[in-house]
Design a protein around this motif. Structure first.
Motif, PDB file in Angstrom:
ATOM      1  N   LYS A 104       0.864  -1.181   0.000  1.00 26.67           N
ATOM      2  CA  LYS A 104       0.000   0.000   0.000  1.00 26.67           C
ATOM      3  C   LYS A 104       0.898   1.228   0.000  1.00 26.67           C
ATOM      4  O   LYS A 104       1.880   1.290   0.743  1.00 26.67           O
ATOM      5  CB  LYS A 104      -0.911   0.028   1.214  1.00 26.67           C
ATOM      6  CG  LYS A 104      -1.911   1.199   1.178  1.00 26.67           C
ATOM      7  CD  LYS A 104      -2.657   1.366   2.481  1.00 26.67           C
ATOM      8  CE  LYS A 104      -3.787   0.389   2.604  1.00 26.67           C
ATOM      9  NZ  LYS A 104      -4.634   0.661   3.783  1.00 26.67           N
ATOM     10  N   THR A 106       0.775   5.243   0.736  1.00 22.78           N
ATOM     11  CA  THR A 106      -0.086   6.193   1.431  1.00 22.78           C
ATOM     12  C   THR A 106       0.562   7.576   1.509  1.00 22.78           C
ATOM     13  O   THR A 106       1.781   7.715   1.421  1.00 22.78           O
ATOM     14  CB  THR A 106      -0.379   5.732   2.876  1.00 22.78           C
ATOM     15  OG1 THR A 106       0.854   5.555   3.563  1.00 22.78           O
ATOM     16  CG2 THR A 106      -1.159   4.444   2.893  1.00 22.78           C
ATOM     17  N   GLN A 108       1.183  10.077   4.173  1.00 22.54           N
ATOM     18  CA  GLN A 108       1.136  10.129   5.640  1.00 22.54           C
ATOM     19  C   GLN A 108       0.684  11.481   6.168  1.00 22.54           C
ATOM     20  O   GLN A 108       0.115  11.567   7.251  1.00 22.54           O
ATOM     21  CB  GLN A 108       2.491   9.747   6.235  1.00 22.54           C
ATOM     22  CG  GLN A 108       3.598  10.739   5.943  1.00 22.54           C
ATOM     23  CD  GLN A 108       4.891  10.378   6.647  1.00 22.54           C
ATOM     24  OE1 GLN A 108       4.905   9.534   7.542  1.00 22.54           O
ATOM     25  NE2 GLN A 108       5.986  11.012   6.260  1.00 22.54           N
ATOM     26  N   LYS A 111      -3.092  11.528   5.461  1.00 22.72           N
ATOM     27  CA  LYS A 111      -3.725  10.300   5.968  1.00 22.72           C
ATOM     28  C   LYS A 111      -4.664   9.697   4.924  1.00 22.72           C
ATOM     29  O   LYS A 111      -5.781   9.289   5.225  1.00 22.72           O
ATOM     30  CB  LYS A 111      -4.484  10.569   7.264  1.00 22.72           C
ATOM     31  CG  LYS A 111      -3.677  11.262   8.337  1.00 22.72           C
ATOM     32  CD  LYS A 111      -3.007  10.279   9.240  1.00 22.72           C
ATOM     33  CE  LYS A 111      -2.364  10.920  10.448  1.00 22.72           C
ATOM     34  NZ  LYS A 111      -1.060  11.480  10.237  1.00 22.72           N
ATOM     35  N   THR A 112      -4.180   9.661   3.670  1.00 19.00           N
ATOM     36  CA  THR A 112      -4.973   9.084   2.590  1.00 19.00           C
ATOM     37  C   THR A 112      -4.237   7.916   1.957  1.00 19.00           C
ATOM     38  O   THR A 112      -3.006   7.865   1.959  1.00 19.00           O
ATOM     39  CB  THR A 112      -5.274  10.129   1.493  1.00 19.00           C
ATOM     40  OG1 THR A 112      -4.040  10.665   1.018  1.00 19.00           O
ATOM     41  CG2 THR A 112      -6.148  11.251   2.023  1.00 19.00           C
ATOM     42  N   GLU A 113      -5.012   6.989   1.435  1.00 21.05           N
ATOM     43  CA  GLU A 113      -4.466   5.844   0.712  1.00 21.05           C
ATOM     44  C   GLU A 113      -4.356   6.223  -0.746  1.00 21.05           C
ATOM     45  O   GLU A 113      -5.256   6.862  -1.299  1.00 21.05           O
ATOM     46  CB  GLU A 113      -5.398   4.648   0.884  1.00 21.05           C
ATOM     47  CG  GLU A 113      -5.576   4.246   2.340  1.00 21.05           C
ATOM     48  CD  GLU A 113      -6.628   3.178   2.521  1.00 21.05           C
ATOM     49  OE1 GLU A 113      -7.567   3.109   1.702  1.00 21.05           O
ATOM     50  OE2 GLU A 113      -6.500   2.412   3.471  1.00 21.05           O
ATOM     51  N   GLY A 116      -2.575   0.436  -4.146  1.00 24.23           N
ATOM     52  CA  GLY A 116      -2.398  -0.862  -3.509  1.00 24.23           C
ATOM     53  C   GLY A 116      -2.358  -1.952  -4.553  1.00 24.23           C
ATOM     54  O   GLY A 116      -2.833  -1.771  -5.679  1.00 24.23           O
ATOM     55  N   LEU A 149      -6.339   3.699  -5.012  1.00 22.45           N
ATOM     56  CA  LEU A 149      -7.226   3.671  -3.850  1.00 22.45           C
ATOM     57  C   LEU A 149      -7.983   4.969  -3.640  1.00 22.45           C
ATOM     58  O   LEU A 149      -8.998   4.988  -2.938  1.00 22.45           O
ATOM     59  CB  LEU A 149      -6.430   3.303  -2.595  1.00 22.45           C
ATOM     60  CG  LEU A 149      -5.788   1.916  -2.641  1.00 22.45           C
ATOM     61  CD1 LEU A 149      -4.850   1.720  -1.454  1.00 22.45           C
ATOM     62  CD2 LEU A 149      -6.835   0.823  -2.709  1.00 22.45           C
ATOM     63  N   GLU A 150      -7.515   6.043  -4.241  1.00 20.89           N
ATOM     64  CA  GLU A 150      -8.245   7.306  -4.126  1.00 20.89           C
ATOM     65  C   GLU A 150      -9.496   7.298  -4.991  1.00 20.89           C
ATOM     66  O   GLU A 150     -10.408   8.083  -4.768  1.00 20.89           O
ATOM     67  CB  GLU A 150      -7.330   8.473  -4.505  1.00 20.89           C
ATOM     68  CG  GLU A 150      -6.218   8.680  -3.492  1.00 20.89           C
ATOM     69  CD  GLU A 150      -5.300   9.819  -3.837  1.00 20.89           C
ATOM     70  OE1 GLU A 150      -5.282  10.798  -3.064  1.00 20.89           O
ATOM     71  OE2 GLU A 150      -4.610   9.748  -4.862  1.00 20.89           O
TER      72      GLU A 150
END
Length: 158
Positions: A104, A106, A108, A111-113, A116, A149-150
């Motif tokens: 994954k 991300t 940081q 705080k979003t993905e 993946g 993932l967004e």
């Protein structure tokens, strides 16, 4: 500076992403713990498409013609080697075995993905120059899709 110009410029800056905020993480073999790879400095996400040449004798003008083939992805990551960190113990285990690992990427800070997917660890050299820190490099080759993932709505499990 005019308020309009300030708003325009600050709006553009707020959309920029600092590379230092982007982390590569690995799910452990239980699937319960997500480990950020310790010592990260560089991260490259490669996304590629094959091309298939379809030129024939009747192609006009002597130009080659191509169509899009299969897509692939890979990740290159490097940094300071932290041998006793759980993430590097996991990388050693994955390299010694042949199973894919779930990764994954991300942001940081936000705080979003971001991304993946399943990947194969294809390279894990460790470099020890006499005048610098010990470093690692990993190359991961994706197997299947790299999921943005967004763009994916995640439904919570009840």
């Amino acid at each position: 500076m005019s308020q309009e110009l300030y708003t325009e410029l600050s709006g553009k800056l707020n959309k920029a992403i600092a590379g230092k905020d982007i982390l590569l993480s690995l799910w452990d073999k239980t699937g319960l713990n997500l480990l950020a790879v310790a010592g990260q400095q560089g991260l490259t996400i490669n996304r590629d498409k094959d091309t298939i040449e379809v030129t024939s004798k009747d192609t006009l003008g002597g130009w080659k013609e191509n169509i899009v083939g299969m897509k692939s992805w890979s990740i290159d990551n490097d940094g300071v080697y932290v041998r006793d960190h759980e993430s590097h113990k996991l990388l050693k285990s994955v390299f010694d075995g042949d199973e894919p690992i779930l990764i994954k990427v991300t942001n940081q800070k936000e705080k979003t993905e971001m991304f993946g997917g399943l990947a194969l660890l294809t390279s894990y050299p460790i470099e020890a120059p006499y005048d610098d820190a010990v470093t690692y490099t990993i190359s991961l080759t994706g197997t299947g899709a790299l999921v943005d993932l967004e763009d994916v709505a995640i439904t919570p499990q009840v």
